[in-house]
Write an enzyme that holds these catalytic residues in place. Structure first.
Site, PDB file in Angstrom:
ATOM      1  N   ARG A   1       0.841  -1.210   0.000  1.00 13.06           N
ATOM      2  CA  ARG A   1       0.000   0.000   0.000  1.00 13.06           C
ATOM      3  C   ARG A   1       0.872   1.254   0.000  1.00 13.06           C
ATOM      4  O   ARG A   1       0.551   2.250  -0.649  1.00 13.06           O
ATOM      5  CB  ARG A   1      -0.945  -0.018   1.213  1.00 13.06           C
ATOM      6  CG  ARG A   1      -1.973   1.104   1.163  1.00 13.06           C
ATOM      7  CD  ARG A   1      -3.040   0.966   2.227  1.00 13.06           C
ATOM      8  NE  ARG A   1      -2.502   1.141   3.562  1.00 13.06           N
ATOM      9  CZ  ARG A   1      -3.205   0.989   4.691  1.00 13.06           C
ATOM     10  NH1 ARG A   1      -4.473   0.630   4.624  1.00 13.06           N
ATOM     11  NH2 ARG A   1      -2.648   1.183   5.857  1.00 13.06           N
TER      12      ARG A   1
ATOM     13  N   LYS B   1      -2.370   7.119   1.175  1.00 11.43           N
ATOM     14  CA  LYS B   1      -2.078   7.442   2.584  1.00 11.43           C
ATOM     15  C   LYS B   1      -0.953   8.469   2.562  1.00 11.43           C
ATOM     16  O   LYS B   1       0.222   8.146   2.721  1.00 11.43           O
ATOM     17  CB  LYS B   1      -1.679   6.151   3.321  1.00 11.43           C
ATOM     18  CG  LYS B   1      -2.051   6.172   4.782  1.00 11.43           C
ATOM     19  CD  LYS B   1      -2.035   4.800   5.377  1.00 11.43           C
ATOM     20  CE  LYS B   1      -1.869   4.826   6.875  1.00 11.43           C
ATOM     21  NZ  LYS B   1      -2.861   5.581   7.627  1.00 11.43           N
TER      22      LYS B   1
ATOM     23  N   GLU C   1     -15.871   6.886   5.934  1.00 10.04           N
ATOM     24  CA  GLU C   1     -15.119   6.197   6.995  1.00 10.04           C
ATOM     25  C   GLU C   1     -14.980   7.171   8.155  1.00 10.04           C
ATOM     26  O   GLU C   1     -15.570   8.256   8.139  1.00 10.04           O
ATOM     27  CB  GLU C   1     -13.736   5.774   6.490  1.00 10.04           C
ATOM     28  CG  GLU C   1     -12.900   6.941   5.989  1.00 10.04           C
ATOM     29  CD  GLU C   1     -11.521   6.530   5.503  1.00 10.04           C
ATOM     30  OE1 GLU C   1     -11.062   5.431   5.832  1.00 10.04           O
ATOM     31  OE2 GLU C   1     -10.898   7.339   4.795  1.00 10.04           O
TER      32      GLU C   1
HETATM   33  N1  PMP Z   1      -8.949   5.153   7.308  1.00  9.26           N
HETATM   34  C1  PMP Z   1      -8.007   6.079   7.516  1.00  9.26           C
HETATM   35  C2  PMP Z   1      -8.256   7.470   7.074  1.00  9.26           C
HETATM   36  C3  PMP Z   1      -6.805   5.727   8.146  1.00  9.26           C
HETATM   37  O1  PMP Z   1      -5.858   6.641   8.355  1.00  9.26           O
HETATM   38  C4  PMP Z   1      -6.617   4.394   8.560  1.00  9.26           C
HETATM   39  C5  PMP Z   1      -5.338   3.990   9.224  1.00  9.26           C
HETATM   40  N2  PMP Z   1      -5.216   4.555  10.500  1.00  9.26           N
HETATM   41  C6  PMP Z   1      -7.641   3.466   8.342  1.00  9.26           C
HETATM   42  C7  PMP Z   1      -8.790   3.879   7.697  1.00  9.26           C
HETATM   43  C8  PMP Z   1      -7.498   2.042   8.753  1.00  9.26           C
HETATM   44  O2  PMP Z   1      -6.570   1.389   7.905  1.00  9.26           O
HETATM   45  P1  PMP Z   1      -5.649   0.211   8.425  1.00  9.26           P
HETATM   46  O3  PMP Z   1      -6.577  -0.862   8.926  1.00  9.26           O
HETATM   47  O4  PMP Z   1      -4.887  -0.221   7.238  1.00  9.26           O
HETATM   48  O5  PMP Z   1      -4.804   0.755   9.498  1.00  9.26           O
END
Ligand code: PMP
Length: 299
Positions: A64, A163, A196
């Site tokens: 990622r 990200k 989200e």
């Molecule tokens: N959404 C956002 C905006 C995030 O920054 C994150 C990570 N903290 C997530 C969802 C969750 O992703 P992951 O399970 O890969 O940590």
């Protein structure tokens, strides 16, 4: 606006930070004021968890990270293997067998203009430490969250799937949550559907069916989200990726959030309305326990 200054953060002085190939103390772990990460948020990052000395889904996180970098046309000056090795080296140097790891790539030092062409080498740094995102009792009793007014980035602006080091949008949403006296906020997309939370993906359960917004609703494709989807499939529970509205949140029987730092945490109140009976539901509890088992046994 005034923030509480009584809880000022200082990094532990015995931490060893991996910075461009060397492990250095926090006092030496510095990047230039000319680094584009500082000037423009120009870079990408990952947050990872290590359990029992093993980084959870390291390869997926690094993939990622590479995808994020590729989308912003940033070349990471390391191979996937080198990144994996450096991640473990940092965890081991800090005796972190159970904790959190931050992996950051900046575009590096450049001139004051926007053009990235005259940029020196990207910088890479890795921090391994402990994290407690939410108080322990919330994992037992559930947390309250609110809807916020800040929309998730439009997918044709900086895609929410990247990200990137520019989290201002999410920080503004987080400030709204804190102002409302809760720790997380639900962000909607430009079409009015749930995307989200500020740092977590969201799942609902309604009439026994698990629901989560599709990634193209404006969410990050969470690694924890994907792990939970696998657990749902393993238990043969009904599951739908679907556009969710504010009303879907209000009539859900159960709700939980997922994220690397958060892991899986129940939500028992949304915008002042109890979710179901206002206590973590049975499916949420089952998945929390399945997730704990998964991370302990993961290869
Ligand atoms: N959404 C956002 C905006 C995030 O920054 C994150 C990570 N903290 C997530 C969802 C969750 O992703 P992951 O399970 O890969 O940590």
């Amino acid at each position: 606006m005034n923030f509480d200054q009584s809880n000022k953060f200082a990094p532990k002085s015995d931490l060893k930070i991996w910075l461009n190939g060397q492990l250095v103390p926090p006092s030496e772990a510095k990047i230039s004021v000319f680094d584009r990460a500082v000037l423009y948020g120009d870079g990408v990052f990952e947050g990872l968890r290590i359990y029992g000395g093993r980084v959870f889904r390291l390869d997926q996180h690094l993939k990622r990270l590479e995808d994020s970098a590729r989308a912003i046309r940033l070349e990471i000056p390391m191979t996937r293997n080198e990144m994996a090795q450096a991640t473990y080296e940092t965890a081991q140097a800090n005796n972190v067998t159970d904790g959190y790891i931050r992996f950051v790539v900046t575009r590096g030092v450049g001139t004051l203009g926007l053009s990235p062409h005259r940029t020196a080498c990207p910088s890479v740094f890795i921090i391994a430490d402990q994290i407690e995102l939410y108080p322990k009792e919330l994992y037992e009793n559930g947390m309250a969250i609110v809807s916020c007014s800040v929309l998730r980035n439009h997918p044709n602006a900086v895609s929410p799937r990247i990200k990137s080091l520019n989290y201002l949008n999410n920080i503004l949403a987080k400030i709204e949550a804190l102002d409302a006296g809760v720790l997380e906020a639900i962000m909607y997309n430009h079409l009015g559907f749930v995307a989200e939370c500020t740092g977590d993906n969201i799942f609902l359960i309604r009439n026994g069916v698990l629901q989560t917004p599709p990634v193209n609703a404006g969410s990050l494709e969470g690694i924890t989200r994907n792990a939970v989807i696998e657990l749902i499939a393993k238990r043969k529970l009904p599951f739908r990726e679907m556009d969710l509205t504010r009303q879907d949140l209000y009539v859900a029987d159960e709700c939980f959030l997922t994220g690397t730092a958060a892991e899986v945490i129940p939500v028992t109140q949304i915008d002042g309305r109890a979710v179901g009976p206002g206590q973590p539901g049975p499916i949420t509890r089952q998945l929390i326990s399945d997730f704990r088992e998964l991370v302990q046994c993961a290869e």
